[in-house]
Scaffold this motif. Structure first.
Motif, PDB file in Angstrom:
ATOM      1  N   ILE A   1       0.272   5.477   2.897  1.00 21.83           N
ATOM      2  CA  ILE A   1       0.840   4.367   2.289  1.00 21.83           C
ATOM      3  C   ILE A   1       0.183   3.079   2.105  1.00 21.83           C
ATOM      4  N   VAL A   2      -0.570   2.725   3.118  1.00 27.95           N
ATOM      5  CA  VAL A   2      -1.527   1.584   2.949  1.00 27.95           C
ATOM      6  C   VAL A   2      -2.368   1.590   1.735  1.00 27.95           C
ATOM      7  N   LEU A   3      -3.127   2.903   1.657  1.00 22.31           N
ATOM      8  CA  LEU A   3      -3.970   2.924   0.609  1.00 22.31           C
ATOM      9  C   LEU A   3      -3.373   2.969  -0.733  1.00 22.31           C
ATOM     10  N   ALA A   4      -2.151   3.517  -0.879  1.00 21.54           N
ATOM     11  CA  ALA A   4      -1.692   3.241  -2.021  1.00 21.54           C
ATOM     12  C   ALA A   4      -1.003   1.936  -2.215  1.00 21.54           C
ATOM     13  N   ALA A   5      -0.756   1.218  -1.476  1.00 26.75           N
ATOM     14  CA  ALA A   5      -0.483  -0.231  -1.739  1.00 26.75           C
ATOM     15  C   ALA A   5      -1.594  -0.978  -2.152  1.00 26.75           C
ATOM     16  N   TYR A   6      -2.560  -0.637  -1.448  1.00 24.64           N
ATOM     17  CA  TYR A   6      -3.880  -1.494  -1.895  1.00 24.64           C
ATOM     18  C   TYR A   6      -4.453  -0.967  -3.425  1.00 24.64           C
ATOM     19  N   ALA A   7      -4.123   0.144  -3.689  1.00 18.11           N
ATOM     20  CA  ALA A   7      -4.248   0.549  -5.232  1.00 18.11           C
ATOM     21  C   ALA A   7      -3.398  -0.029  -6.204  1.00 18.11           C
ATOM     22  N   ARG A   8      -2.270  -0.164  -5.877  1.00 14.78           N
ATOM     23  CA  ARG A   8      -1.521  -1.004  -6.572  1.00 14.78           C
ATOM     24  C   ARG A   8      -1.635  -2.277  -6.687  1.00 14.78           C
ATOM     25  N   ARG A   9      -2.019  -2.930  -5.746  1.00 18.63           N
ATOM     26  CA  ARG A   9      -2.364  -4.480  -5.939  1.00 18.63           C
ATOM     27  C   ARG A   9      -3.749  -4.657  -6.518  1.00 18.63           C
ATOM     28  N   VAL A  10      -4.662  -3.712  -6.612  1.00 20.37           N
ATOM     29  CA  VAL A  10      -5.827  -3.740  -7.272  1.00 20.37           C
ATOM     30  C   VAL A  10      -5.534  -3.615  -9.045  1.00 20.37           C
ATOM     31  N   SER A  11      -4.506  -2.679  -9.158  1.00 23.10           N
ATOM     32  CA  SER A  11      -4.101  -2.458 -10.453  1.00 23.10           C
ATOM     33  C   SER A  11      -3.194  -3.514 -11.099  1.00 23.10           C
ATOM     34  N   ASP A  12      -2.420  -4.198 -10.223  1.00 15.82           N
ATOM     35  CA  ASP A  12      -1.642  -5.496 -10.876  1.00 15.82           C
ATOM     36  C   ASP A  12      -2.713  -6.507 -11.020  1.00 15.82           C
ATOM     37  N   ALA A  13      -3.812  -6.738 -10.141  1.00 15.64           N
ATOM     38  CA  ALA A  13      -4.594  -7.853 -10.482  1.00 15.64           C
ATOM     39  C   ALA A  13      -5.409  -7.483 -11.477  1.00 15.64           C
ATOM     40  N   GLY A  14      -5.723  -6.214 -11.830  1.00 13.28           N
ATOM     41  CA  GLY A  14      -6.413  -6.138 -13.213  1.00 13.28           C
ATOM     42  C   GLY A  14      -5.628  -6.106 -14.249  1.00 13.28           C
ATOM     43  N   ALA A  15      -4.326  -5.987 -14.208  1.00 14.59           N
ATOM     44  CA  ALA A  15      -3.428  -5.992 -15.397  1.00 14.59           C
ATOM     45  C   ALA A  15      -3.223  -7.408 -15.804  1.00 14.59           C
ATOM     46  N   SER A  16      -3.131  -8.319 -14.626  1.00 17.70           N
ATOM     47  CA  SER A  16      -2.946  -9.720 -15.025  1.00 17.70           C
ATOM     48  C   SER A  16      -4.038 -10.511 -15.339  1.00 17.70           C
ATOM     49  N   MET A  17      -5.324 -10.008 -15.487  1.00 18.72           N
ATOM     50  CA  MET A  17      -6.617 -10.561 -16.156  1.00 18.72           C
ATOM     51  C   MET A  17      -6.686 -10.559 -17.506  1.00 18.72           C
TER      52      MET A  17
ATOM     53  N   ARG B   1      -3.067  -5.624  10.348  1.00 15.57           N
ATOM     54  CA  ARG B   1      -2.011  -6.560   9.955  1.00 15.57           C
ATOM     55  C   ARG B   1      -2.382  -7.145   8.450  1.00 15.57           C
ATOM     56  N   LEU B   2      -3.436  -7.544   8.581  1.00 14.89           N
ATOM     57  CA  LEU B   2      -4.083  -7.846   6.812  1.00 14.89           C
ATOM     58  C   LEU B   2      -3.579  -6.742   6.001  1.00 14.89           C
ATOM     59  N   ALA B   3      -4.072  -5.361   6.441  1.00 17.25           N
ATOM     60  CA  ALA B   3      -3.853  -3.970   5.381  1.00 17.25           C
ATOM     61  C   ALA B   3      -2.394  -4.067   5.146  1.00 17.25           C
ATOM     62  N   PHE B   4      -1.380  -4.282   6.317  1.00 17.37           N
ATOM     63  CA  PHE B   4      -0.080  -4.168   6.007  1.00 17.37           C
ATOM     64  C   PHE B   4       0.152  -5.163   5.158  1.00 17.37           C
ATOM     65  N   GLY B   5      -0.338  -6.352   5.159  1.00 17.15           N
ATOM     66  CA  GLY B   5       0.226  -7.492   4.269  1.00 17.15           C
ATOM     67  C   GLY B   5       0.101  -7.433   2.775  1.00 17.15           C
ATOM     68  N   LEU B   6      -0.776  -6.312   2.575  1.00 19.42           N
ATOM     69  CA  LEU B   6      -1.117  -6.000   1.123  1.00 19.42           C
ATOM     70  C   LEU B   6       0.072  -5.272   0.485  1.00 19.42           C
ATOM     71  N   LEU B   7       1.139  -4.648   1.296  1.00 18.22           N
ATOM     72  CA  LEU B   7       2.192  -4.217   0.686  1.00 18.22           C
ATOM     73  C   LEU B   7       3.347  -5.239   0.508  1.00 18.22           C
ATOM     74  N   ASN B   8       3.301  -6.202   0.991  1.00 14.79           N
ATOM     75  CA  ASN B   8       4.141  -7.312   0.743  1.00 14.79           C
ATOM     76  C   ASN B   8       5.915  -7.003   0.941  1.00 14.79           C
ATOM     77  N   ASP B   9       5.872  -5.816   1.458  1.00 14.62           N
ATOM     78  CA  ASP B   9       7.487  -5.370   1.814  1.00 14.62           C
ATOM     79  C   ASP B   9       7.356  -4.894   3.187  1.00 14.62           C
ATOM     80  N   PRO B  10       7.504  -5.656   4.287  1.00 18.53           N
ATOM     81  CA  PRO B  10       7.777  -5.173   5.601  1.00 18.53           C
ATOM     82  C   PRO B  10       8.687  -4.069   5.958  1.00 18.53           C
ATOM     83  N   GLU B  11       9.929  -4.129   4.985  1.00 13.89           N
ATOM     84  CA  GLU B  11      10.717  -3.108   5.437  1.00 13.89           C
ATOM     85  C   GLU B  11      10.235  -1.725   5.046  1.00 13.89           C
ATOM     86  N   PHE B  12      10.034  -1.638   3.824  1.00 13.55           N
ATOM     87  CA  PHE B  12       9.498  -0.343   3.127  1.00 13.55           C
ATOM     88  C   PHE B  12       8.627   0.353   4.181  1.00 13.55           C
TER      89      PHE B  12
END
Length: 225
Positions: free
Chosen positions: A209-225, A160-171
């Motif tokens: 899908i979940v791995l792609a969401a994780y990759a996006r989260r890491v990318s967004d975190a890096g972009a905000s630093m 469920r934590l892995a699912f939470g990385l997507l932050n879009d439960p409908e998708f």
């Protein structure tokens, strides 16, 4: 597990189970900081008892303690996500393929997909996610192993934590509601091996899908630093 003096192990385990259930239900999300004061009041327990439960869940990889920053809900690593899905394929697909056709958990499978359909119709996507958790829990129950049931309960919280990385439960959940129905219908029709094959394909797609969401989260975190 050994609790601190004066704290019954069963109480600590019970509180840990309640917090684990909140993770599975999506109430506690990845990275969320936990307030000792608020949680101890909400659960009507002492802070010492709560800290023992925190330690237990930290060992399970569900919580993270950082010096001077407190306790937060863990964010699964990419290695953890890959391992979760590896374990799921090993356990769930075998449990479904080898299940007794009239196993009592068959009713749980049907109840879970029916609940998911009701939640989808109501636009309750968090509810769909919880029903999805119940479905996969019921699949493991087909194996008739208390050890597997207990282990999988812990794994579901990580999932469920892995699912939470997507932050879009409908998708995340919308594409799989009908897939879950198909799997259950195959099993109900006396086709456990076909149901297991459909589940294996489902899990491969879900993992991507979940791995792609994780990759996006890491990318967004890096972009905000």
């Amino acid at each position: 597990m050994t609790s601190a003096p004066g704290i019954p192990a069963n109480l600590t385990d019970r509180i840990a189970q309640q917090l684990r259930a909140r993770i599975v239900d999506g109430e506690l999300t990845p990275g969320q900081r936990l307030s000792e004061a608020a949680l101890s009041e909400d659960l009507a327990i002492s802070r010492n008892t709560l800290r023992e439960a925190f330690r237990l869940l930290s060992k399970e990889g569900l919580l993270r303690h950082e010096p001077n920053r407190g306790v937060s809900v863990a964010i699964p690593s990419i290695a953890a996500i890959i391992d979760i899905y590896r374990v799921r394929r090993l356990i769930e697909c075998q449990a479904l393929a080898q299940a007794y056709p009239r196993h009592p958990a068959k009713k749980h499978l049907r109840a879970a997909v029916d609940q998911a359909l009701r939640c989808r119709d109501a636009g309750d996507w968090r509810g769909v996610g919880t029903a999805n958790m119940e479905l996969h829990k019921a699949i493991v129950e087909l194996a008739d192993s208390e050890r597997l049931n207990e282990m999988f309960a812990h794994l579901l919280a990580e999932l469920r934590l892995a699912f939470g990385l997507l932050n879009d439960p409908e998708f995340l959940h919308a594409p799989y509601v009908d897939g879950n129905v198909k799997i259950v219908e195959l099993f109900e029709a006396g086709k456990p091996h076909e149901a297991a094959a459909a589940l294996a394909d489902y899990l491969v797609h879900s993992e991507r899908i979940v791995l792609a969401a994780y990759a996006r989260r890491v990318s967004d975190a890096g972009a905000s630093m």
